[in-house]
Design an enzyme around this catalytic site. Structure first.
Site, PDB file in Angstrom:
ATOM      1  N   ASP A   1       9.324  37.156  27.158  1.00 21.85           N
ATOM      2  CA  ASP A   1       8.920  36.111  26.301  1.00 21.85           C
ATOM      3  C   ASP A   1       8.586  34.847  27.281  1.00 21.85           C
ATOM      4  O   ASP A   1       8.285  34.836  28.255  1.00 21.85           O
ATOM      5  CB  ASP A   1       9.797  35.939  25.183  1.00 21.85           C
ATOM      6  CG  ASP A   1       9.161  35.429  23.869  1.00 21.85           C
ATOM      7  OD1 ASP A   1       8.486  34.476  23.750  1.00 21.85           O
ATOM      8  OD2 ASP A   1       9.193  36.447  23.039  1.00 21.85           O
TER       9      ASP A   1
ATOM     10  N   HIS B   1       9.928  30.182  21.719  1.00 25.99           N
ATOM     11  CA  HIS B   1       9.991  31.511  21.167  1.00 25.99           C
ATOM     12  C   HIS B   1      10.745  32.545  21.622  1.00 25.99           C
ATOM     13  O   HIS B   1      11.576  33.209  20.809  1.00 25.99           O
ATOM     14  CB  HIS B   1       8.446  31.895  21.214  1.00 25.99           C
ATOM     15  CG  HIS B   1       7.898  32.984  20.438  1.00 25.99           C
ATOM     16  ND1 HIS B   1       8.121  34.493  21.193  1.00 25.99           N
ATOM     17  CD2 HIS B   1       7.685  33.486  19.302  1.00 25.99           C
ATOM     18  CE1 HIS B   1       7.805  35.383  20.193  1.00 25.99           C
ATOM     19  NE2 HIS B   1       7.402  34.534  19.006  1.00 25.99           N
TER      20      HIS B   1
ATOM     21  N   SER C   1       6.455  38.818  15.260  1.00 26.41           N
ATOM     22  CA  SER C   1       7.349  38.690  16.353  1.00 26.41           C
ATOM     23  C   SER C   1       8.739  38.597  15.968  1.00 26.41           C
ATOM     24  O   SER C   1       9.709  38.721  16.779  1.00 26.41           O
ATOM     25  CB  SER C   1       7.055  37.396  17.035  1.00 26.41           C
ATOM     26  OG  SER C   1       5.956  37.669  17.796  1.00 26.41           O
TER      27      SER C   1
END
Length: 797
Positions: A189, A249, A443
């Site tokens: 990520d 994220h 996600s």
């Protein structure tokens, strides 16, 4: 709790492919104007761009001639800037600038024609895109409805807690495991905020795999520091228009999987005791296929650029993708991603990827749709497909991802929104203050599946195949199709958000439901007093989900002696250790077994059951004998397997005679009944029973009679009266089959039932003119012998 400042929808490439799609196959067309769910197709958030090619060659590295050919294929659109080895015979060929995806595709197609090239694909840009059974004191646990939702009640017949709604029901499995600290989940990520208090002690060393300095945002290329510097960008920073604040994220995903839990702060994680490993492959504007593929390999323990992961991951999460492309693009992309995943699987890792948030065809989104990865779709709080979630035959399973568009807010409390909460930061660009933030998207669904896989890994599912099969078995069926959600109005457009539709399963095998894992919480218990010849039975103990058809293995001193729920000790078992192991019948959960405490059988006399001297008739009294070695007194019972006592006898001189009355004889089945002689002991000689014997008896003789006039009309149907055992007998109300014959020709089949009193009126077919010989054959009774009635001769006129 910090309220969500925005919701993140990760862009993913997906579309609907024909079932069984393999590389090189075609995919079904997705309409340009409408999405598969209805409503307009969501425009791609990021244009299709590539910074070079990825080629597999017949040589160790690309030759100078191949590089020159690539340069020629680009023409005026760009130049080859260099090459670098990616994996065995696979290398990147970098351009001096980013080009459009179709330009890279054309160049790849020309290069692939060379004899020294196996395949060539563009190096594309990807982006991020009631009370629980175990309660945690984390301040935001109550609003983590993806873990456990108190707002719904499930069917108590499912043998799971009576609530949890359409969450993954993680607290159900927490009763068995919260994961092992030796299990590592890699998060490919944007990197991680290592100082987040809810991740303290939860992180193992990771790596930064970004090679492009402009994308990296930290001033350098690949190194051992996966810290997330922020992935913000301003207008003009990327090859596409737009700007974005930092998403944090990677930290959000890591928090979902393994945030510190039960610490009276923040959130609870799916797998509280496991470790996470940040592998940074996404930065400013996104990340490229080559870096992501290397990250996949390094995470699993493959040596990359001389670096080997000291703590290889068992599970790798990829909450990333590109926008849906063509079937050809998908097939080309999967050449690379499947190759990287196969290397990682050989090291023992599985790969979980988000199916994408375009409301479109999941079968054209990579890497999720590639065969070596597990593709995860998103569902809403009500168990339907989230409006943004891609759908298609390549989706393997779904998990909650939030859906504030369809199921937005219940009342005025924003904490009740259908949203996923995890860890982040309030900083718009650089770090500012740690916070709990809310996002929605596939996600967010993927790390719930990755966390579930980590829990299963801790239960002993060690290989990728075992782990994948167990994960696929840990789902509940999608809710029944709803007419309301088949035409759910969102703005001016109706959407079909059902996961089930005639002939299609759009959201995978089911909804992740960890209450479905068939893992025992307590050991089974052996019931019964250990005695030679007397049955020992099994109580299953408690389970997260009790298997409907468990398997049993009885062992005596470690050697298998039985596989039924009941075990009958023999004289050979005296003084030995007896245990029973219970396991689920579901093959995916087979290893989740538990073994009882051991017991032993005391010494006892040898008992034998003898007789009768002749085969008795059903319902008639008969006599058996029992011998008890060394006994001078005491009683013996004749018992069925179920424990019913059919007769008793008193031992004298080591022998007892047991009389079975007519009433007791009626409890037996002529085909055979299992009986044993149970010696009750005499104070000096211990209890014991004989080996079981099957005693058979003769069926009763049938008495079938008929009644029918000697003359019948051809214009009507005559009635034949049949009586079986016409005199009151043991079976005045028999059951069985009646076959009616006219000579040798069978003309009718029917049955007689116990409620008919032994009689049956049968309407015969219309008979032709002439003489007929009518008889009835009675059969299929467990207690009465099959036989014919007498022949009745009649005339039809």
């Amino acid at each position: 709790m910090t309220s969500a400042r925005r919701s993140l929808t990760v862009a993913v490439a997906t579309s609907v492919v024909l079932a069984g799609l393999t590389v090189g196959a075609s995919a079904e067309t997705v309409p340009d104007v409408r999405s598969p769910k209805g409503g307009p197709v969501k425009p791609a958030e990021v244009p299709d761009v590539a910074k070079g090619l990825i080629v597999k060659t017949t040589t160790a590295t690309p030759s100078d001639a191949l590089l020159a050919a690539t340069d020629d294929a680009l023409g005026a659109k760009g130049e080859v800037a260099g090459d670098d080895r990616l994996m065995a015979r696979v290398s990147t060929v970098d351009f001096d600038e980013v080009v459009a995806g179709d330009v890279a595709e054309d160049a790849a197609a020309k290069v692939a024609e060379r004899a020294d090239v196996v395949w060539a694909v563009p190096n594309r840009l990807r982006q991020v895109g009631t009370q629980a059974p175990v309660v945690k004191n984390d301040s935001d646990f109550a609003v983590q409805r993806s873990l456990w939702n108190t707002g719904y009640t499930t069917n108590p017949q499912l043998n799971v807690p009576s609530n949890g709604g359409y969450s993954i029901k993680a607290p159900s499995l927490w009763r068995a495991t919260e994961g092992l600290s030796s299990t590592v989940v890699a998060v490919i990520d944007t990197g991680i905020l290592p100082g987040h208090p809810d991740l303290a002690g939860k992180i193992v060393p990771g790596r930064d795999m970004i090679t492009n300095l402009a994308t990296a945002g930290d001033g350098n290329g690949r190194d051992s520091d996966p810290t997330d510097p922020g992935d913000w960008y301003d207008e003009g920073d990327c090859t596409f228009r737009g700007s974005s604040a930092s998403s944090w994220h990677g930290t959000f995903v890591a928090g979902q999987i393994a945030a510190a839990t039960n610490n009276a702060a923040g959130i609870a994680a799916v797998a509280p005791n496991v470790k996470v490993q940040a592998v940074r492959a996404l930065g400013t504007c996104g990340g490229y296929d080559s870096d992501i593929a290397d990250a996949m390999r390094w995470a699993a323990g493959v040596t990359v650029d001389g670096s080997t992961n000291p703590t290889p991951a068992a599970v790798v999460n990829l909450s990333l993708a590109g926008s849906p492309g063509t079937a050809t693009q998908r097939n080309d992309d999967c050449l690379l991603y499947n190759a990287a995943a196969r290397e990682g699987k050989a090291k023992g890792a599985i790969y979980v990827a988000s199916a994408g948030n375009d409301g479109a065809n999941a079968n054209r989104v990579t890497p999720a749709s590639c065969s070596e990865l597990i593709s995860v779709g998103a569902t809403s709080i009500n168990g339907f497909s989230a409006i943004y979630s891609n759908i298609g035959s390549t989706v393997d399973l779904s998990a909650p991802g939030g859906d504030t568009t369809v199921d937005a807010v219940r009342g005025s409390d924003s904490s009740k929104r259908d949203i996923i909460w995890s860890l982040g930061d309030t900083g718009q660009k650089a770090r500012s203050a740690y916070a709990v933030i809310g996002y929605e998207g596939t996600s967010m669904a993927a790390p719930q599946v990755a966390g579930a896989a980590a829990l299963l890994h801790g239960l002993g599912f060690a290989t990728p195949t075992e782990l994948t099969n167990a994960l696929y078995a840990s789902v509940s069926p999608f809710r029944a199709r709803s007419g309301a959600y088949a035409k759910k109005a969102v703005g001016p457009d109706p959407y079909d958000l059902n996961c089930t539709s005639p002939g299609r399963q759009w959201c995978g095998r089911g909804l992740l439901d960890l209450s479905r894992v068939q893992v025992p919480l307590t050991a089974p218990v052996i019931n019964g007093t250990p005695t030679v010849g007397e049955p020992l039975t099994t109580s299953l103990g408690t389970w997260v989900r009790t298997p409907s058809a468990p398997t049993y293995v009885w062992k005596v001193d470690g050697a298998t002696r039985g596989t039924e729920s009941t075990y009958w000790p023999t004289a050979d078992d005296i003084g030995r250790s007896i245990t029973v192991t219970v396991a689920p019948s579901t093959s995916a959960f087979k290893r989740l077994s538990k073994t009882s405490a051991a017991l032993s059988v005391p010494d006892g006399p040898e008992v034998a059951l003898n007789g009768p001297t002749a085969t008795p008739t059903y319902g008639s009294p008969f006599t058996l004998t029992a011998t008890v070695q060394g006994a001078s007194g005491g009683a013996v019972e004749l018992r069925t397997d179920g424990g019913t006592v059919l007769g008793t006898g008193v031992v004298a001189g080591g022998k007892a005679t047991i009389a079975v009355s007519a009433a007791s004889a009626r409890r037996l089945v002529p085909a055979g009944s299992s009986l044993r002689a149970a010696y009750l002991g005499d104070g000096t000689t211990a209890k014991a029973s004989s080996p079981r014997r099957t005693i058979t008896s003769r069926k009763l003789a049938a008495k079938v009679s008929t009644s029918l006039g000697s003359r019948v009309r051809t214009t009507s149907r005559a009635t034949l009266e049949v009586r079986v055992l016409e005199s009151p007998d043991l079976f005045a109300n028999p059951t069985g089959e009646l076959r009616v014959y006219d000579g040798t020709k069978r003309i009718l089949i029917t049955r007689i039932y116990s409620n008919s009193g032994g009689t049956k009126s049968i309407r015969l077919p219309q008979l032709k003119k002439g003489t007929h010989r009518i008889k009835v054959y009675f059969k299929d009774s467990d207690y009465i012998a099959s036989t014919y009635s007498a022949v009745r001769t009649i005339t039809a006129s």
